[in-house]
Scaffold this motif. Structure first.
Motif, PDB file in Angstrom:
ATOM      1  N   ILE A  71       1.131  -1.152  -0.330  1.00  0.00           N
ATOM      2  CA  ILE A  71       0.027  -0.071  -0.634  1.00  0.00           C
ATOM      3  C   ILE A  71       0.667   0.505   0.248  1.00  0.00           C
ATOM      4  O   ILE A  71       1.644   1.615   1.017  1.00  0.00           O
ATOM      5  N   TYR A  72       0.788   2.300  -0.623  1.00  0.00           N
ATOM      6  CA  TYR A  72       1.218   3.844  -0.604  1.00  0.00           C
ATOM      7  C   TYR A  72       0.326   4.083  -0.513  1.00  0.00           C
ATOM      8  O   TYR A  72      -0.965   4.261  -1.401  1.00  0.00           O
ATOM      9  N   GLU A  73       0.868   5.744  -0.565  1.00  0.00           N
ATOM     10  CA  GLU A  73      -0.448   6.860  -0.745  1.00  0.00           C
ATOM     11  C   GLU A  73       0.507   8.163  -1.700  1.00  0.00           C
ATOM     12  O   GLU A  73       1.276   8.739  -1.696  1.00  0.00           O
ATOM     13  N   LEU A  74      -0.161   8.421  -2.271  1.00  0.00           N
ATOM     14  CA  LEU A  74       0.652   9.230  -3.608  1.00  0.00           C
ATOM     15  C   LEU A  74      -0.107  10.818  -3.175  1.00  0.00           C
ATOM     16  O   LEU A  74      -1.540  11.011  -2.440  1.00  0.00           O
ATOM     17  N   ASN A  75       0.563  11.673  -3.446  1.00  0.00           N
ATOM     18  CA  ASN A  75       0.351  13.209  -2.437  1.00  0.00           C
ATOM     19  C   ASN A  75       0.109  13.520  -4.007  1.00  0.00           C
ATOM     20  O   ASN A  75       0.964  13.335  -5.289  1.00  0.00           O
ATOM     21  N   LEU A  76      -1.318  14.060  -4.845  1.00  0.00           N
ATOM     22  CA  LEU A  76      -1.399  14.275  -6.245  1.00  0.00           C
ATOM     23  C   LEU A  76      -1.130  15.524  -6.688  1.00  0.00           C
ATOM     24  O   LEU A  76      -0.511  15.821  -7.504  1.00  0.00           O
ATOM     25  N   ALA A  77      -0.400  15.906  -5.780  1.00  0.00           N
ATOM     26  CA  ALA A  77       0.068  17.566  -5.961  1.00  0.00           C
ATOM     27  C   ALA A  77       1.364  17.496  -5.795  1.00  0.00           C
ATOM     28  O   ALA A  77       2.175  18.315  -6.942  1.00  0.00           O
ATOM     29  N   THR A  78       1.884  16.831  -5.356  1.00  0.00           N
ATOM     30  CA  THR A  78       3.503  16.334  -5.511  1.00  0.00           C
ATOM     31  C   THR A  78       3.700  15.695  -6.723  1.00  0.00           C
ATOM     32  O   THR A  78       5.277  15.107  -7.297  1.00  0.00           O
ATOM     33  N   GLY A  79       2.795  14.216  -6.565  1.00  0.00           N
ATOM     34  CA  GLY A  79       2.765  13.081  -7.897  1.00  0.00           C
ATOM     35  C   GLY A  79       4.058  12.082  -6.518  1.00  0.00           C
ATOM     36  O   GLY A  79       3.834  11.261  -7.064  1.00  0.00           O
ATOM     37  N   GLU A  80       4.936  12.676  -5.641  1.00  0.00           N
ATOM     38  CA  GLU A  80       5.153  12.000  -4.670  1.00  0.00           C
ATOM     39  C   GLU A  80       4.617  10.698  -4.084  1.00  0.00           C
ATOM     40  O   GLU A  80       3.180  10.766  -3.544  1.00  0.00           O
ATOM     41  N   LYS A  81       5.056   9.402  -4.535  1.00  0.00           N
ATOM     42  CA  LYS A  81       4.069   8.370  -4.026  1.00  0.00           C
ATOM     43  C   LYS A  81       4.849   7.329  -2.904  1.00  0.00           C
ATOM     44  O   LYS A  81       6.282   7.420  -2.246  1.00  0.00           O
ATOM     45  N   THR A  82       4.381   7.106  -1.913  1.00  0.00           N
ATOM     46  CA  THR A  82       5.064   7.070  -0.417  1.00  0.00           C
ATOM     47  C   THR A  82       4.710   5.411  -0.106  1.00  0.00           C
ATOM     48  O   THR A  82       3.728   5.494   0.749  1.00  0.00           O
ATOM     49  N   LYS A  83       5.836   4.628   0.794  1.00  0.00           N
ATOM     50  CA  LYS A  83       5.192   2.968   0.933  1.00  0.00           C
ATOM     51  C   LYS A  83       4.912   2.932   1.951  1.00  0.00           C
ATOM     52  O   LYS A  83       5.883   3.675   2.560  1.00  0.00           O
ATOM     53  N   ILE A  84       3.967   2.598   2.471  1.00  0.00           N
ATOM     54  CA  ILE A  84       3.206   2.648   3.814  1.00  0.00           C
ATOM     55  C   ILE A  84       3.717   0.898   4.461  1.00  0.00           C
ATOM     56  O   ILE A  84       3.593   1.550   5.348  1.00  0.00           O
ATOM     57  N   THR A  85       3.049   0.308   3.778  1.00  0.00           N
ATOM     58  CA  THR A  85       3.767  -1.329   4.448  1.00  0.00           C
ATOM     59  C   THR A  85       4.432  -1.178   3.362  1.00  0.00           C
ATOM     60  O   THR A  85       5.154  -1.665   2.074  1.00  0.00           O
ATOM     61  N   HIS A  86       5.939  -2.660   3.820  1.00  0.00           N
ATOM     62  CA  HIS A  86       6.648  -3.090   3.761  1.00  0.00           C
ATOM     63  C   HIS A  86       6.104  -4.961   4.200  1.00  0.00           C
ATOM     64  O   HIS A  86       7.944  -5.220   3.779  1.00  0.00           O
ATOM     65  N   PHE A  87       5.471  -5.038   3.763  1.00  0.00           N
ATOM     66  CA  PHE A  87       6.338  -6.638   4.060  1.00  0.00           C
ATOM     67  C   PHE A  87       5.953  -7.462   3.130  1.00  0.00           C
ATOM     68  O   PHE A  87       5.254  -7.474   1.917  1.00  0.00           O
ATOM     69  N   ASN A  88       6.824  -8.914   3.258  1.00  0.00           N
ATOM     70  CA  ASN A  88       6.900  -9.159   2.062  1.00  0.00           C
ATOM     71  C   ASN A  88       5.579 -10.904   2.068  1.00  0.00           C
ATOM     72  O   ASN A  88       6.341 -11.542   1.631  1.00  0.00           O
ATOM     73  N   GLY A  89       4.922  -9.690   1.668  1.00  0.00           N
ATOM     74  CA  GLY A  89       3.288 -11.110   1.917  1.00  0.00           C
ATOM     75  C   GLY A  89       2.305  -9.941   0.585  1.00  0.00           C
ATOM     76  O   GLY A  89       2.933  -9.159   0.301  1.00  0.00           O
ATOM     77  N   ILE A  90       0.966 -10.435   1.247  1.00  0.00           N
ATOM     78  CA  ILE A  90       0.188  -9.311   0.169  1.00  0.00           C
ATOM     79  C   ILE A  90      -0.868  -8.516   1.963  1.00  0.00           C
ATOM     80  O   ILE A  90      -1.008  -8.845   2.469  1.00  0.00           O
ATOM     81  N   ASP A  91      -0.420  -7.482   1.095  1.00  0.00           N
ATOM     82  CA  ASP A  91      -1.314  -6.109   1.904  1.00  0.00           C
ATOM     83  C   ASP A  91      -1.919  -4.853   1.279  1.00  0.00           C
ATOM     84  O   ASP A  91      -1.143  -4.457  -0.449  1.00  0.00           O
ATOM     85  N   VAL A  92      -3.211  -4.679   1.162  1.00  0.00           N
ATOM     86  CA  VAL A  92      -3.899  -4.433   0.084  1.00  0.00           C
ATOM     87  C   VAL A  92      -5.447  -3.787   0.572  1.00  0.00           C
ATOM     88  O   VAL A  92      -5.567  -3.723   1.852  1.00  0.00           O
ATOM     89  N   ASN A  93      -5.686  -2.761  -0.144  1.00  0.00           N
ATOM     90  CA  ASN A  93      -7.118  -3.212   0.479  1.00  0.00           C
ATOM     91  C   ASN A  93      -7.329  -1.189   1.234  1.00  0.00           C
ATOM     92  O   ASN A  93      -7.913  -1.173   2.627  1.00  0.00           O
ATOM     93  N   GLY A  94      -6.142  -0.833   1.731  1.00  0.00           N
ATOM     94  CA  GLY A  94      -5.978   0.881   2.830  1.00  0.00           C
ATOM     95  C   GLY A  94      -7.348   1.669   2.740  1.00  0.00           C
ATOM     96  O   GLY A  94      -7.489   2.132   1.649  1.00  0.00           O
ATOM     97  N   LYS A  95      -7.530   1.633   3.741  1.00  0.00           N
ATOM     98  CA  LYS A  95      -8.802   2.701   4.179  1.00  0.00           C
ATOM     99  C   LYS A  95      -8.002   3.746   5.092  1.00  0.00           C
ATOM    100  O   LYS A  95      -7.936   3.062   6.393  1.00  0.00           O
ATOM    101  N   TYR A  96      -8.404   5.366   4.972  1.00  0.00           N
ATOM    102  CA  TYR A  96      -7.837   5.937   6.456  1.00  0.00           C
ATOM    103  C   TYR A  96      -9.060   5.755   7.261  1.00  0.00           C
ATOM    104  O   TYR A  96     -10.834   5.669   7.259  1.00  0.00           O
ATOM    105  N   VAL A  97      -8.384   5.463   8.270  1.00  0.00           N
ATOM    106  CA  VAL A  97      -9.244   5.571   9.787  1.00  0.00           C
ATOM    107  C   VAL A  97      -7.999   6.596  10.829  1.00  0.00           C
ATOM    108  O   VAL A  97      -7.753   7.258  10.927  1.00  0.00           O
ATOM    109  N   ASP A  98      -9.372   6.965  12.100  1.00  0.00           N
ATOM    110  CA  ASP A  98      -8.669   8.274  12.597  1.00  0.00           C
ATOM    111  C   ASP A  98      -8.549   9.640  12.339  1.00  0.00           C
ATOM    112  O   ASP A  98      -7.360   9.040  12.902  1.00  0.00           O
ATOM    113  N   ASP A  99      -9.223   9.739  11.577  1.00  0.00           N
ATOM    114  CA  ASP A  99      -8.841  10.679  11.456  1.00  0.00           C
ATOM    115  C   ASP A  99      -7.349  11.256  10.671  1.00  0.00           C
ATOM    116  O   ASP A  99      -6.727  11.689  10.292  1.00  0.00           O
ATOM    117  N   GLU A 100      -7.709   9.478   9.655  1.00  0.00           N
ATOM    118  CA  GLU A 100      -6.441   9.828   8.375  1.00  0.00           C
ATOM    119  C   GLU A 100      -4.909   9.809   8.962  1.00  0.00           C
ATOM    120  O   GLU A 100      -4.131   9.945   8.052  1.00  0.00           O
TER     121      GLU A 100
END
Length: 413
Positions: free
Chosen positions: A253-282
């Motif tokens: 899962i990555y977070e994309l900043n639309l203004a800068t185009g920068e992608k930040t990798k959020i998960t680093h597990f050597n398996g399957i991480d999918v379907n990220g959903k913002y919670v707790d004021d993002e």
């Protein structure tokens, strides 16, 4: 004319819904209302839509008897004197569609609210009914049910390598295909006003994320990635996206900043991480991972490294959605190798390990919170067919509307 068929219109009081997350509305606190059609040609479909709108609001006890009457004047059928209100309405579809409503107090026939609605497209008639009921709900000072006015966007398979993306009202009475040709999947609304949505196109060599404006047809390329590209959530201000990508083989899962185009990798597990959903004021997100050897729901700070398990129930929890602190997820509860499996929906929260079931039968998938978090949409598959379902978490009422047999790939509203 295609009629709205109610397979199940139930007052399904789901006793298992989490009392800590809901406010149960006592039956006696709901407003009793009857419907009276003053149209020259009564329309069964319109009556059924009005009926479902009042029911799923959770604020009304509606008389389910179709009644014909006179639109003008204040005469109330004596049989309706036990109601609090009578909604008189008339619809014409000679030049576009026009719906006029009058809300009268049943005791004395006094007009309480009056309004007319018009739209050029006859196919969009359901939206006039939804707007009328949400306005009545508003003038009676109930909590907003504006979510019934929103579009649902979904993708469905036509053949193994072809799909289409469709707009619908929440009952699926209105449907309009807006993307045809090729394999176009995972639609996700881009803004709170539903002017644009993101989707993934597999027409080229690399999966590509596009943004499409549904009003002027403008389309722009957002990002692309080898292997996988899915937009699973959009920040409240629309400036950041949670993406699932697999540039090195395993999805993260990555977070994309639309203004800068920068992608930040959020998960680093050597398996399957999918379907990220913002919670707790993002500041955090929930997501699906197989890091325990099976699909389950986890939570992680967007900027931190620690990962915590959210759900301790079930051995295959393969989808989730979130609103604020609330989380709804899908759990497989059977293991049939050759037949249909049972998938049920559960409700939990980011600050509790308590889970409560929301469904008990069939295959229930694609849970999505309404824009105010009060209602959950889902797709139910049973031996009798497929339906789009809604669960009102406050009133504990549910509705199902039948949909055609084509397989839905993803849905958002």
């Amino acid at each position: 004319m295609r009629y709205l068929l109610f397979v199940l219109v139930t007052l399904n009081f789901l006793s298992a819904v989490d009392a800590t997350l809901t406010i149960e509305k006592d039956v006696e606190q709901r407003t009793r209302i009857a419907l009276e059609d003053g149209s020259a040609f009564p329309n069964e479909q319109l009556f059924n839509i009005l009926l479902s709108d009042f029911k799923i609001s959770g604020h009304f006890l509606v008389d389910e008897t179709p009644r014909k009457g006179v639109f003008d004047g204040g005469v109330i059928d004596p049989a309706l004197k036990s109601q609090e209100y009578v909604l008189k309405y008339t619809m014409s579809q000679t030049q576009g569609t026009k719906l006029s409503i009058r809300l009268l107090t049943a005791s004395d026939g006094k007009e309480f609210f009056k309004k007319s609605y018009a739209i050029s497209s006859a196919a969009k008639m359901p939206f006039l009914a939804h707007k009328a009921v949400s306005d009545i709900n508003k003038v009676l000072r109930y909590p907003s049910i504006d979510w019934i006015n929103r579009y649902v966007v979904f993708s469905r398979y036509l053949t193994p390598k072809r799909s289409e993306i469709v707009l619908a009202d929440y009952t699926f009475t209105y449907e309009k295909t807006i993307i045809r040709g090729g394999l176009n999947l995972f639609p996700k609304w881009a803004d709170r006003n539903q002017r644009s949505f993101y989707y993934t196109s597999y027409r080229g060599l690399i999966p590509t994320l596009y943004r499409l404006n549904i009003y002027n047809g403008a389309r722009s390329k957002v990002a692309s990635s080898e292997g996988m590209m899915v937009c699973s959530d959009v920040s409240m201000d629309g400036r950041r996206l949670l993406l699932t990508m697999a540039p090195q083989g395993q999805p993260d899962i990555y977070e994309l900043n639309l203004a800068t185009g920068e992608k930040t990798k959020i998960t680093h597990f050597n398996g399957i991480d999918v379907n990220g959903k913002y919670v707790d004021d993002e500041g955090r997100m929930v997501f699906v991972s197989n890091r325990l050897g099976y699909a389950n729901i986890f939570m992680k700070d967007i900027r931190g490294s620690a990962v915590s398990q959210v759900v301790y129930h079930g051995r295959n929890n393969n989808a989730c959605d979130a609103y604020g602190e609330k989380i709804v997820y899908t759990s497989r509860e059977s293991s049939s190798a050759f037949g249909h499996n049972t998938f049920n929906l559960y409700l939990t929260s980011t600050n509790s390990t308590v889970t409560r079931p929301l469904t008990t039968t069939g295959s229930n998938q694609f849970p999505r919170f309404s824009s105010d978090g009060s209602v959950i949409l889902y797709i139910k598959q049973t031996e009798s067919g497929s339906s789009v379902g809604y669960i009102n978490l406050q009133s504990k009422q549910s509705l199902l509307f039948p949909i055609n047999g084509r397989k839905i790939q993803a849905i958002d509203w």
